[in-house]
Structure formats: structure tokens, C-alpha cells
Design an enzyme around this catalytic site. Structure first.
Site, PDB file in Angstrom:
ATOM      1  N   ASP A   1       8.323  -1.144   0.864  1.00  0.00           N
ATOM      2  CA  ASP A   1       8.929  -1.812   2.006  1.00  0.00           C
ATOM      3  C   ASP A   1      10.352  -1.317   2.242  1.00  0.00           C
ATOM      4  O   ASP A   1      10.658  -0.148   1.984  1.00  0.00           O
ATOM      5  CB  ASP A   1       8.901  -3.332   1.785  1.00  0.00           C
ATOM      6  CG  ASP A   1       8.701  -4.094   3.079  1.00  0.00           C
ATOM      7  OD1 ASP A   1       9.626  -4.098   3.912  1.00  0.00           O
ATOM      8  OD2 ASP A   1       7.628  -4.687   3.266  1.00  0.00           O
TER       9      ASP A   1
ATOM     10  N   HIS B   1      12.628  -7.896   4.457  1.00  0.00           N
ATOM     11  CA  HIS B   1      11.171  -7.951   4.477  1.00  0.00           C
ATOM     12  C   HIS B   1      10.556  -7.755   3.100  1.00  0.00           C
ATOM     13  O   HIS B   1       9.690  -8.533   2.670  1.00  0.00           O
ATOM     14  CB  HIS B   1      10.661  -6.886   5.458  1.00  0.00           C
ATOM     15  CG  HIS B   1       9.246  -7.085   5.899  1.00  0.00           C
ATOM     16  ND1 HIS B   1       8.200  -6.362   5.368  1.00  0.00           N
ATOM     17  CD2 HIS B   1       8.700  -7.903   6.833  1.00  0.00           C
ATOM     18  CE1 HIS B   1       7.071  -6.724   5.954  1.00  0.00           C
ATOM     19  NE2 HIS B   1       7.350  -7.662   6.853  1.00  0.00           N
TER      20      HIS B   1
ATOM     21  N   SER C   1       2.124  -9.645   7.428  1.00  0.00           N
ATOM     22  CA  SER C   1       3.104  -9.200   6.434  1.00  0.00           C
ATOM     23  C   SER C   1       3.191 -10.178   5.273  1.00  0.00           C
ATOM     24  O   SER C   1       3.424  -9.786   4.132  1.00  0.00           O
ATOM     25  CB  SER C   1       4.496  -9.079   7.066  1.00  0.00           C
ATOM     26  OG  SER C   1       4.589  -7.941   7.869  1.00  0.00           O
TER      27      SER C   1
END
Length: 258
Positions: free
Chosen positions: A18, A56, A230
Site C-alpha cells: 500500500d 490507507h 479496501s
């Protein structure tokens, strides 16, 4: 029920591919494993995110491996699994970079969790390049002592744009395990994409009053707003860490069949 039987992901190593991992976070520091972590954007060993917008990866990692019973953000599905981070999305992305990330530390990693892919705009058809495709094949052939690394992949959030995960060559690869979302009420989501490669769904946000996912956030903080596929994919990665602790001889194909 799995926790009650003593399974917590112990001995299983999961890597989040990520935008970085805040491994100093008090809910992650105990489970962080530097030997399965790397920064391919700056080419160093520290995957810590650069800047406040790169949350994230940290959010995804918390779902998998937040420490239990410390009165912080929450508890990871596999709270005793080892968690690693690959920083690769915070810069120019190339086939070479993807190939290196997807084949990193194959002698150590059990599960890779990826919550990224082509634009979910209903117009983009894209998939792994030559090196990334070779890396995926190498992972399932050579990883975990020949039993194969498990590549968990988010199926995408383009449902409202008419997108189809058949157009995403990462989630529809035969070497990946594609994960979609279910709402808090167990229904399909407004952003979900439908395609035959989707092998399972886990919880994530829905619409209106549905809650989102609670997890770790940057600055040692917490969030209750992680969302989309996600957030669904790391939950599946955590569940599969419990599975591999219970049955470590399963192959990547066995896991797909399950």
C-alpha cells in the site's frame, strides 16, 4: 469461535502492499515485522508513510493485526499474526515496482493483502504487466515452501460507475483471491462490482446508517471510517491468517476452494 479455540494468527506473516505502514503505532508496534517490510518508493527498509494523506496502508494493517485488550483502536482479526508493510503506492508506479513488491520476501511471507488496482471509472481495462504477472506466478509456485503465497485482492469500488471487476486484471487473476464487500446488514453494497472472479465477501460500509470499519490511523490514532472493498480485503487476509495457523499445509489453491 476461532479465537475461542485458540487461533489468533500466531506464526503467520501478512504483508500489506500500500502507501506505507505506521509501524510505530501503539496498536501495531507489537506485531510489526521489519523483515517482511520495505519501502520501494524511497528504496529503503522503512515503510513508514510520508505525509498525512497516506493513511490507507495503516488502516488496512490494523484490521489484520491490532493488538488485543490494550484499550486502543480495536482488535485485529489475527491479532497475533506478524504484520509487514510494503510502501509502493506513494509515487510513480511501474511494472518493475509491482513485480518487486509482489515477490518480496517470498521465503517468509504467507499472505499479501492488496487494496488497489486500476481506476474504478467504468472505462479502464488494466491488469498486471509482464513482471507483475511473473511475480504472481512465482509467488504461488515458490512461496510458503512451494504451497504458494495467498494473494488477497480487493475487487474494486466502481459499482456506481458501472465498473466491472472483469476489467481489473489484478483481482481477476487466477493467482489472486478477490474479495468484495457486504454491508452491515449483509447485503450487497452500492459501490460493489460484480464478476465471476470474486471468491468471497467480508463486511465493510454500506449506505446511509450503516457503520464503517474501525481501525488504526496515522499519528497513533484511530478511525471509525475505513470503507469500501479496501477495508474488506484485509479482513479476509486476517481470517485466512487464522486458517493458515490452524492448517499450515493448505496450498493457495486449497484456500481459494475454501
Amino acid at each position: 469461535a476461532a479465537w475461542g479455540r485458540g487461533f489468533s494468527g500466531r506464526g503467520v506473516r501478512v504483508v500489506v502492499l500500500d502507501d506505507g505502514l505506521e509501524h510505530s503505532h501503539p496498536d501495531l508496534a507489537q506485531t510489526y515485522d521489519s523483515t517482511i517490510s520495505h519501502d520501494f518508493n524511497d528504496d529503503d527498509s522503512d515503510p513508514a508513510p510520508a505525509g498525512a494523506i497516506n493513511s490507507h496502508g495503516t488502516r488496512c494493517a490494523g484490521e489484520i493485526a491490532m493488538v488485543a485488550n490494550n484499550r486502543l483502536c480495536g482488535v485485529g482479526v489475527a491479532m497475533n499474526a506478524s504484520i509487514g508493510g510494503i510502501r509502493m503506492l506513494d509515487g510513480r508506479i511501474s511494472d518493475t515496482l509491482e513485480g518487486l513488491a509482489l515477490s518480496f520476501a517470498l521465503d517468509k511471507v504467507d499472505i499479501f493483502s492488496s487494496s488497489w488496482g486500476p481506476n474504478d471509472d467504468g472505462a479502464t481495462v488494466e491488469g498486471p504487466g509482464r513482471l507483475a504477472a511473473l511475480a504472481l506466478r512465482k509467488g504461488v509456485e515458490e512461496g510458503r515452501g512451494g504451497r504458494g503465497v495467498v494473494y488477497v485482492w480487493a475487487s474494486g469500488n466502481g459499482g456506481s460507475n458501472g465498473d466491472d471487476c472483469n476489467c481489473d486484471g489484478y483481482s481477476s487473476s487466477r493467482f489472486t483471491l478477490s474479495v468484495s464487500s457486504a454491508s452491515q446488514k449483509g447485503s450487497s453494497t452500492w459501490y460493489g462490482e460484480s464478476c465471476p472472479s470474486t471468491l468471497t465477501s467480508t463486511y465493510s460500509s454500506g449506505a446511509y446508517t450503516d457503520q464503517k470499519i474501525a481501525t488504526t490511523d496515522l499519528g497513533g490514532g484511530c478511525t471509525v471510517s475505513h470503507t469500501g472493498t479496501s477495508a474488506a480485503a484485509p479482513l479476509a487476509a486476517g481470517v485466512l491468517a487464522l486458517v493458515l495457523e490452524a492448517a499450515p499445509t493448505l496450498t493457495w489453491r486449497d484456500v481459494q476452494h475454501l
